[in-house]
Each structure stands twice: as C-alpha cells, then as structure tokens.
Motif scaffolding. Structure first.
Motif, PDB file in Angstrom:
ATOM      1  N   GLU A 225       0.824  -1.212   0.000  1.00 31.40           N
ATOM      2  CA  GLU A 225       0.000   0.000   0.000  1.00 31.40           C
ATOM      3  C   GLU A 225       0.858   1.262   0.000  1.00 31.40           C
ATOM      4  O   GLU A 225       0.479   2.283  -0.569  1.00 31.40           O
ATOM      5  CB  GLU A 225      -0.925  -0.001   1.217  1.00 31.40           C
ATOM      6  CG  GLU A 225      -2.039  -1.035   1.150  1.00 31.40           C
ATOM      7  CD  GLU A 225      -2.918  -1.009   2.387  1.00 31.40           C
ATOM      8  OE1 GLU A 225      -2.837  -0.027   3.165  1.00 31.40           O
ATOM      9  OE2 GLU A 225      -3.690  -1.969   2.585  1.00 31.40           O
ATOM     10  N   TYR A 226       2.037   1.170   0.631  1.00 33.53           N
ATOM     11  CA  TYR A 226       2.913   2.338   0.720  1.00 33.53           C
ATOM     12  C   TYR A 226       3.890   2.438  -0.456  1.00 33.53           C
ATOM     13  O   TYR A 226       4.832   3.228  -0.415  1.00 33.53           O
ATOM     14  CB  TYR A 226       3.665   2.335   2.033  1.00 33.53           C
ATOM     15  CG  TYR A 226       2.843   2.859   3.186  1.00 33.53           C
ATOM     16  CD1 TYR A 226       2.751   4.230   3.442  1.00 33.53           C
ATOM     17  CD2 TYR A 226       2.126   1.987   4.011  1.00 33.53           C
ATOM     18  CE1 TYR A 226       1.984   4.705   4.492  1.00 33.53           C
ATOM     19  CE2 TYR A 226       1.364   2.468   5.066  1.00 33.53           C
ATOM     20  CZ  TYR A 226       1.292   3.827   5.299  1.00 33.53           C
ATOM     21  OH  TYR A 226       0.509   4.299   6.341  1.00 33.53           O
ATOM     22  N   GLY A 227       3.661   1.634  -1.489  1.00 32.47           N
ATOM     23  CA  GLY A 227       4.408   1.804  -2.728  1.00 32.47           C
ATOM     24  C   GLY A 227       5.590   0.900  -2.947  1.00 32.47           C
ATOM     25  O   GLY A 227       6.335   1.083  -3.915  1.00 32.47           O
ATOM     26  N   ALA A 228       5.802  -0.101  -2.098  1.00 30.43           N
ATOM     27  CA  ALA A 228       6.897  -1.046  -2.319  1.00 30.43           C
ATOM     28  C   ALA A 228       6.644  -1.825  -3.604  1.00 30.43           C
ATOM     29  O   ALA A 228       5.500  -2.104  -3.965  1.00 30.43           O
ATOM     30  CB  ALA A 228       7.018  -2.000  -1.137  1.00 30.43           C
ATOM     31  N   SER A 229       7.693  -2.184  -4.316  1.00 30.85           N
ATOM     32  CA  SER A 229       7.543  -2.956  -5.549  1.00 30.85           C
ATOM     33  C   SER A 229       6.999  -4.340  -5.227  1.00 30.85           C
ATOM     34  O   SER A 229       7.212  -4.871  -4.127  1.00 30.85           O
ATOM     35  CB  SER A 229       8.880  -3.079  -6.272  1.00 30.85           C
ATOM     36  OG  SER A 229       9.741  -3.978  -5.582  1.00 30.85           O
ATOM     37  N   ILE A 230       6.327  -4.920  -6.188  1.00 28.04           N
ATOM     38  CA  ILE A 230       5.739  -6.234  -5.946  1.00 28.04           C
ATOM     39  C   ILE A 230       6.821  -7.289  -5.768  1.00 28.04           C
ATOM     40  O   ILE A 230       6.628  -8.268  -5.048  1.00 28.04           O
ATOM     41  CB  ILE A 230       4.764  -6.615  -7.083  1.00 28.04           C
ATOM     42  CG1 ILE A 230       3.931  -7.841  -6.686  1.00 28.04           C
ATOM     43  CG2 ILE A 230       5.504  -6.838  -8.390  1.00 28.04           C
ATOM     44  CD1 ILE A 230       3.062  -7.631  -5.462  1.00 28.04           C
ATOM     45  N   ASP A 231       7.987  -7.112  -6.391  1.00 27.70           N
ATOM     46  CA  ASP A 231       9.088  -8.056  -6.179  1.00 27.70           C
ATOM     47  C   ASP A 231       9.551  -8.032  -4.719  1.00 27.70           C
ATOM     48  O   ASP A 231       9.799  -9.082  -4.118  1.00 27.70           O
ATOM     49  CB  ASP A 231      10.262  -7.712  -7.102  1.00 27.70           C
ATOM     50  CG  ASP A 231       9.957  -7.989  -8.564  1.00 27.70           C
ATOM     51  OD1 ASP A 231       9.468  -9.101  -8.845  1.00 27.70           O
ATOM     52  OD2 ASP A 231      10.171  -7.114  -9.407  1.00 27.70           O
ATOM     53  N   LYS A 232       9.667  -6.830  -4.180  1.00 24.61           N
ATOM     54  CA  LYS A 232      10.056  -6.713  -2.771  1.00 24.61           C
ATOM     55  C   LYS A 232       8.981  -7.285  -1.863  1.00 24.61           C
ATOM     56  O   LYS A 232       9.286  -7.978  -0.876  1.00 24.61           O
ATOM     57  CB  LYS A 232      10.312  -5.250  -2.421  1.00 24.61           C
ATOM     58  CG  LYS A 232      10.728  -5.044  -0.974  1.00 24.61           C
ATOM     59  CD  LYS A 232      11.026  -3.578  -0.665  1.00 24.61           C
ATOM     60  CE  LYS A 232      11.436  -3.385   0.793  1.00 24.61           C
ATOM     61  NZ  LYS A 232      11.730  -1.964   1.100  1.00 24.61           N
ATOM     62  N   VAL A 233       7.716  -7.012  -2.183  1.00 22.99           N
ATOM     63  CA  VAL A 233       6.615  -7.519  -1.367  1.00 22.99           C
ATOM     64  C   VAL A 233       6.576  -9.042  -1.402  1.00 22.99           C
ATOM     65  O   VAL A 233       6.333  -9.693  -0.376  1.00 22.99           O
ATOM     66  CB  VAL A 233       5.277  -6.919  -1.843  1.00 22.99           C
ATOM     67  CG1 VAL A 233       4.097  -7.627  -1.182  1.00 22.99           C
ATOM     68  CG2 VAL A 233       5.233  -5.423  -1.546  1.00 22.99           C
ATOM     69  N   ALA A 234       6.809  -9.635  -2.570  1.00 19.55           N
ATOM     70  CA  ALA A 234       6.825 -11.094  -2.674  1.00 19.55           C
ATOM     71  C   ALA A 234       7.890 -11.692  -1.762  1.00 19.55           C
ATOM     72  O   ALA A 234       7.659 -12.710  -1.085  1.00 19.55           O
ATOM     73  CB  ALA A 234       7.061 -11.504  -4.127  1.00 19.55           C
ATOM     74  N   ASP A 235       9.052 -11.063  -1.719  1.00 26.54           N
ATOM     75  CA  ASP A 235      10.111 -11.529  -0.807  1.00 26.54           C
ATOM     76  C   ASP A 235       9.688 -11.347   0.650  1.00 26.54           C
ATOM     77  O   ASP A 235       9.980 -12.196   1.505  1.00 26.54           O
ATOM     78  CB  ASP A 235      11.404 -10.762  -1.067  1.00 26.54           C
ATOM     79  CG  ASP A 235      12.060 -11.123  -2.399  1.00 26.54           C
ATOM     80  OD1 ASP A 235      11.808 -12.241  -2.891  1.00 26.54           O
ATOM     81  OD2 ASP A 235      12.801 -10.280  -2.936  1.00 26.54           O
ATOM     82  N   MET A 236       9.002 -10.254   0.941  1.00 28.09           N
ATOM     83  CA  MET A 236       8.563  -9.984   2.303  1.00 28.09           C
ATOM     84  C   MET A 236       7.553 -11.024   2.780  1.00 28.09           C
ATOM     85  O   MET A 236       7.579 -11.446   3.945  1.00 28.09           O
ATOM     86  CB  MET A 236       7.941  -8.587   2.393  1.00 28.09           C
ATOM     87  CG  MET A 236       8.931  -7.447   2.300  1.00 28.09           C
ATOM     88  SD  MET A 236       8.107  -5.832   2.463  1.00 28.09           S
ATOM     89  CE  MET A 236       7.477  -5.945   4.149  1.00 28.09           C
ATOM     90  N   VAL A 237       6.641 -11.431   1.889  1.00 22.17           N
ATOM     91  CA  VAL A 237       5.642 -12.444   2.261  1.00 22.17           C
ATOM     92  C   VAL A 237       6.325 -13.730   2.683  1.00 22.17           C
ATOM     93  O   VAL A 237       5.960 -14.360   3.690  1.00 22.17           O
ATOM     94  CB  VAL A 237       4.667 -12.699   1.097  1.00 22.17           C
ATOM     95  CG1 VAL A 237       3.761 -13.895   1.407  1.00 22.17           C
ATOM     96  CG2 VAL A 237       3.815 -11.466   0.815  1.00 22.17           C
TER      97      VAL A 237
END
Length: 264
Positions: free
Chosen positions: A214-226
């Motif tokens: 929601e705060y604009g992180a790239s989806i690649d970074k978000v996928a790693d975060m999950v």
C-alpha cells in the motif's frame, strides 16, 4: 475405519450443542468429505440438516452464508459470483469434482481450519467473520488463531466491500490438493489484503507485506517480504524451498490480475 454408534439430526441448535458437549467423541457432521482420511470412533454423529442453515442471503451491508451451505452453492450462486470479482466461487471450483462439492459444507470447511483449504484464503482477504453458537461473532483471522473449543459454526458473514479479489493456486493435477494457494484483494482506494494458504499450514494474512504494498513497495520486494513474514513447511506435496519460490510467483500473478504491476 470410522464407526458411528448413534446418528441424531436435532430440531434445534440448542439441542445440537447439548449433544455436542455431552461426550468428548460426539461430533458435528458436515459433508463428511474427509471423514475417512483417518480412523476414529464417533459416539454420536450430529447432523445439522434440520436447522435451516442452508442459505446465501444479502442485505445492504453483508452477505450471510449458512454453515450447511454446500461448496457447490458457493460456486454457482450469483451473489457470491458477483462479489468482489468472484474469488470465493473461483477458489472452491478447484476442489475435487462437482459431486464432492455438492456434499462438502461451508461450516465443516471453515470450522475444521484445513491447511489445504481453497476457501479460507478468499474469505480472509474479504474480511469474513464467523458466527458461533457460543463464541458469538468474531473475525475469521482471529478464529483461525484461536485454540480449538467445542462450538457450532452457524454462518459466515461477508461485509460488502468495494474492490476486486482473486484466488490462485498451484497443484500437481486438477482435483488434487493445492501445493500452495492464496488470495489478494485490491480496494478502490488501492488498499491491499494478501492471504497465503497450504503452506502447508492454514491460510494466514501477510499483514506487514500488504502494508508495504500500500505504501508503494515494488511487488518483487513484497513477494520476498511475504516469504519472510509467513512460515512455510515441507510435506509430501512439496518442500519448504519450493513453496517459498512458488509463493513469490503467486503474489506477482495475483497482483497482475487485480490490476497491479511489477518491475520487469
């Protein structure tokens, strides 16, 4: 082998609950789709078929799904198919075959909290609540984390939301249990909700990851975060490492489907 000493279809929910708590091995019957997976002795099998819990209705604020509603009804009902892109209908359509979905019940699927459930991820991202006879109304995410107690699930409550949700999964073949699955919701104000299931543990929200999205992180970074946020394990269907990599693929694929983008 499963043995049942006595079968009762009570006329009231009060009677059903009293029967349930009367003995440790008294059990509520759902569609009995997975009852033969193990071996057990059931003293009293309690059928909720006479309690009028088979319904899908909507009002101005909510959609109510009775516990005795079949998964097939979720699949074909227009109210569910039109709710936030039809993620719930899409998810249950993967489950075995039509004959099985005509037997399996919503209440059994939710209350049993199966790790491999194709229903729970979609319900989670749509902010579902459950209504229990004794426990009252609570968020589904809280119910899934709650210690098991004998109770009767009466209905699932879906608050009406503005946005689109999608379900996705990876399985070895059609009708097989998922190796990993998930759902994603994108609201009209660009808020995101992400749930991953069959890890092989039950579905869970990736709350830190969806906040970052929601705060604009790239989806690649978000996928790693999950992958970092949620725990993944190994079973006969896949290893922890494989699930982690496939989770990243699901996240990006679902993000594309709800109208997002990711770095190429």
């Amino acid at each position: 082998m499963v043995t049942i000493k006595e079968y009762i279809a009570p006329k009231t929910i009060e009677e059903a609950y009293e029967l349930l708590i009367a003995r440790k091995n008294n059990l509520i019957l759902g569609g009995c789709g997975f009852i033969k997976i193990g071996s057990r002795n059931i003293n009293t099998a309690i059928d909720l078929c006479n309690l009028s819990l088979d319904y899908i209705v909507e009002n101005e604020e909510e959609i109510l799904i009775g516990a005795d509603t079949t998964l097939r009804q979720l699949e074909i009902n227009n109210i569910i198919k039109n709710h936030c892109g039809g993620a719930i209908s899409q998810g249950v359509s993967y489950i075995v075959g039509v004959q099985f979905r005509n037997m399996a019940r919503v209440g059994a699927s939710v209350f049993s909290r199966y790790g491999f459930s194709d229903l729970l991820p979609s319900l989670l991202v749509l902010d579902a609540k459950v209504r229990l006879y004794k426990g009252g109304v609570m968020d589904l995410k809280d119910f899934l984390e709650k210690k098991y107690e004998k109770d009767i699930l009466l209905e699932v409550i879906l608050p009406k939301k503005d946005g689109i949700a999608v379900y996705d999964c990876l399985r070895k073949s059609s009708g097989d249990l998922p190796i990993i699955n998930g759902a994603m919701f994108k609201g009209n104000n660009c808020e995101y909700v992400i749930a991953i299931g069959s890890r092989p543990q039950r579905a869970k929200l990736a709350e830190k990851s969806m906040e970052a999205l929601e705060y604009g992180a790239s989806i690649d970074k978000v996928a790693d975060m999950v992958v970092d946020e949620l725990h993944f394990g190994t079973n006969m269907r896949g290893s922890r490492e494989y699930r982690e990599e496939m989770c990243k693929v699901l996240i990006k694929r679902m993000h594309d489907k709800v109208g997002g983008y990711h770095d190429r």
